[in-house]
Motif scaffolding. Structure first.
Motif, short mmCIF file in Angstrom:
data_model
loop_
_atom_site.label_atom_id
_atom_site.label_comp_id
_atom_site.label_asym_id
_atom_site.label_seq_id
_atom_site.Cartn_x
_atom_site.Cartn_y
_atom_site.Cartn_z
N SER A 88 -59.81 -27.22 -14.58
CA SER A 88 -60.24 -28.60 -14.79
C SER A 88 -59.04 -29.51 -15.08
CB SER A 88 -61.21 -28.66 -15.96
OG SER A 88 -61.60 -29.98 -16.23
N GLY A 89 -59.03 -30.66 -14.40
CA GLY A 89 -57.94 -31.61 -14.59
C GLY A 89 -56.64 -31.19 -13.94
N GLY A 90 -56.66 -30.18 -13.08
CA GLY A 90 -55.45 -29.72 -12.42
C GLY A 90 -54.58 -28.84 -13.30
N ALA A 91 -55.15 -28.32 -14.39
CA ALA A 91 -54.40 -27.43 -15.27
C ALA A 91 -54.21 -26.08 -14.60
CB ALA A 91 -55.11 -27.26 -16.60
N ALA A 92 -53.23 -25.33 -15.07
CA ALA A 92 -52.93 -24.02 -14.51
C ALA A 92 -52.12 -23.21 -15.50
CB ALA A 92 -52.17 -24.15 -13.19
N GLY A 93 -52.04 -21.90 -15.24
CA GLY A 93 -51.18 -21.05 -16.05
C GLY A 93 -51.92 -20.27 -17.13
N LEU A 94 -51.23 -19.27 -17.65
CA LEU A 94 -51.82 -18.42 -18.69
C LEU A 94 -52.09 -19.20 -19.97
CD1 LEU A 94 -49.69 -15.17 -18.23
CD2 LEU A 94 -52.13 -15.47 -17.70
N GLY A 95 -51.38 -20.32 -20.16
CA GLY A 95 -51.59 -21.11 -21.36
C GLY A 95 -53.02 -21.63 -21.48
N VAL A 96 -53.66 -21.88 -20.32
CA VAL A 96 -55.04 -22.36 -20.35
C VAL A 96 -55.96 -21.30 -20.94
CG1 VAL A 96 -56.94 -23.23 -18.94
CG2 VAL A 96 -54.59 -23.84 -18.35
N LEU A 97 -55.64 -20.03 -20.65
CA LEU A 97 -56.46 -18.94 -21.17
C LEU A 97 -56.20 -18.68 -22.64
CD1 LEU A 97 -56.32 -16.39 -18.21
CD2 LEU A 97 -58.06 -18.12 -18.72
N ALA A 98 -55.23 -19.39 -23.20
CA ALA A 98 -54.99 -19.31 -24.65
C ALA A 98 -55.49 -20.56 -25.35
CB ALA A 98 -53.51 -19.11 -24.93
N GLY A 99 -56.07 -21.49 -24.59
CA GLY A 99 -56.54 -22.74 -25.16
C GLY A 99 -57.99 -22.70 -25.57
N PRO A 100 -58.54 -23.84 -26.00
CA PRO A 100 -59.92 -23.88 -26.49
C PRO A 100 -60.98 -23.63 -25.43
CG PRO A 100 -58.98 -26.08 -26.39
CD PRO A 100 -57.85 -25.13 -26.15
N THR A 101 -60.64 -23.82 -24.16
CA THR A 101 -61.63 -23.59 -23.09
C THR A 101 -61.59 -22.16 -22.55
OG1 THR A 101 -60.09 -24.34 -21.38
CG2 THR A 101 -61.51 -26.00 -22.38
N ALA A 102 -60.77 -21.30 -23.14
CA ALA A 102 -60.61 -19.93 -22.61
C ALA A 102 -61.92 -19.18 -22.54
CB ALA A 102 -59.60 -19.16 -23.46
N GLY A 103 -62.76 -19.35 -23.56
CA GLY A 103 -64.04 -18.63 -23.57
C GLY A 103 -64.93 -19.01 -22.41
N TYR A 104 -64.93 -20.29 -22.06
CA TYR A 104 -65.74 -20.74 -20.92
C TYR A 104 -65.22 -20.11 -19.63
CZ TYR A 104 -67.85 -24.21 -23.99
OH TYR A 104 -68.55 -24.83 -25.01
N LEU A 105 -63.90 -20.12 -19.46
CA LEU A 105 -63.31 -19.55 -18.24
C LEU A 105 -63.61 -18.06 -18.12
CD1 LEU A 105 -59.86 -21.37 -18.20
CD2 LEU A 105 -61.71 -21.64 -16.53
N LEU A 106 -63.48 -17.34 -19.21
CA LEU A 106 -63.73 -15.90 -19.18
C LEU A 106 -65.22 -15.59 -19.00
CD1 LEU A 106 -61.30 -14.71 -22.02
CD2 LEU A 106 -60.96 -14.61 -19.54
N GLY A 107 -66.06 -16.51 -19.41
CA GLY A 107 -67.49 -16.31 -19.23
C GLY A 107 -67.97 -16.57 -17.83
N PHE A 108 -67.20 -17.33 -17.05
CA PHE A 108 -67.62 -17.69 -15.70
C PHE A 108 -67.89 -16.47 -14.81
CE2 PHE A 108 -65.50 -22.16 -15.72
CZ PHE A 108 -66.61 -22.68 -16.38
#
Length: 217
Positions: A88-108
């Motif tokens: 979302s928003g053109g974000a990328a990288g492992l840092g996103v998976l360490a951010g507050p939205t990580a749970g949503y991404l892993l749940g997808f």
């Protein structure tokens, strides 16, 4: 003796092309990415943006089934983590998976897999049932996307569960609407391509595997 050309074991599944499976997985991964990078709306604390991702994630499961649906969405997450700006928003990288939205991404991917499993268990005539496909998507979203999403907010945004719920509850109305849209599209796809899930054909009366005794071999 020779086997009858028309004789096949009851309930046999039609063979799928691996190339077709790969193309479908890649195509739906791209669809999730497109829905993710469309302009997002941020509400509440702005920690989690509203996008069409949930629609695409659950559509992948409902259309492709549990395995291919899971792989398509997992591919999207892996590609984003590897550095392509598809989050979302053109974000990328492992840092996103360490951010507050990580749970949503892993749940997808898990939600896509469960939605595909539930839809694939429906009787063939029920694949065109919008309410049943909608229910499969909503249950999958609630169990994995919302639950893991709130867990990510608790772990990564230092929120309490009550605060995480206050953030997450804002997305439920949109989630319901996106699941309605997903069910409408998925049922239309299954009406057009009834064998897309690769389901086993219904059992039929047994056909003799060999020609009657005394016939030409």
């Amino acid at each position: 003796m020779t086997s009858s050309p028309s004789s096949r074991p009851a309930g046999r599944t039609a063979r799928r092309s691996p190339a077709t499976d790969v193309a479908l997985i890649a195509g739906f991964a791209a669809l999730v990415a497109v829905c993710a990078i469309l302009p997002a709306i941020k509400v509440g604390a702005g920690l989690v943006p509203i996008t069409l991702q949930t629609f695409a994630v659950l559509l992948a499961g409902a259309v492709l089934g549990p395995v291919r649906g899971f792989l398509a969405v997992a591919l999207y997450v892996v590609v984003g983590a590897a550095g392509l700006p598809v989050f979302s928003g053109g974000a990328a990288g492992l840092g996103v998976l360490a951010g507050p939205t990580a749970g949503y991404l892993l749940g997808f991917p898990l939600a896509a897999g469960l939605c595909g499993l539930l839809v694939s268990r429906l009787p063939r005539r029920k694949l065109a049932s919008v309410p049943l496909v909608f229910a499969a998507g909503l249950v999958s979203s609630a169990l994995f996307i919302h639950t893991l999403g709130m867990a990510g907010l608790v772990l990564r945004a230092d929120l309490t569960w009550a605060q995480a719920f206050d953030v997450d509850k804002v997305f439920w109305i949109g989630d319901v609407l996106k699941n309605v849209a997903m069910a409408l599209v998925a049922t239309a796809v299954h009406r057009a391509f009834p064998d897309l899930l690769g389901r086993r054909a219904p059992a039929t009366s047994a056909t003799p595997a060999t020609a009657p005794a005394g016939s030409a071999s």
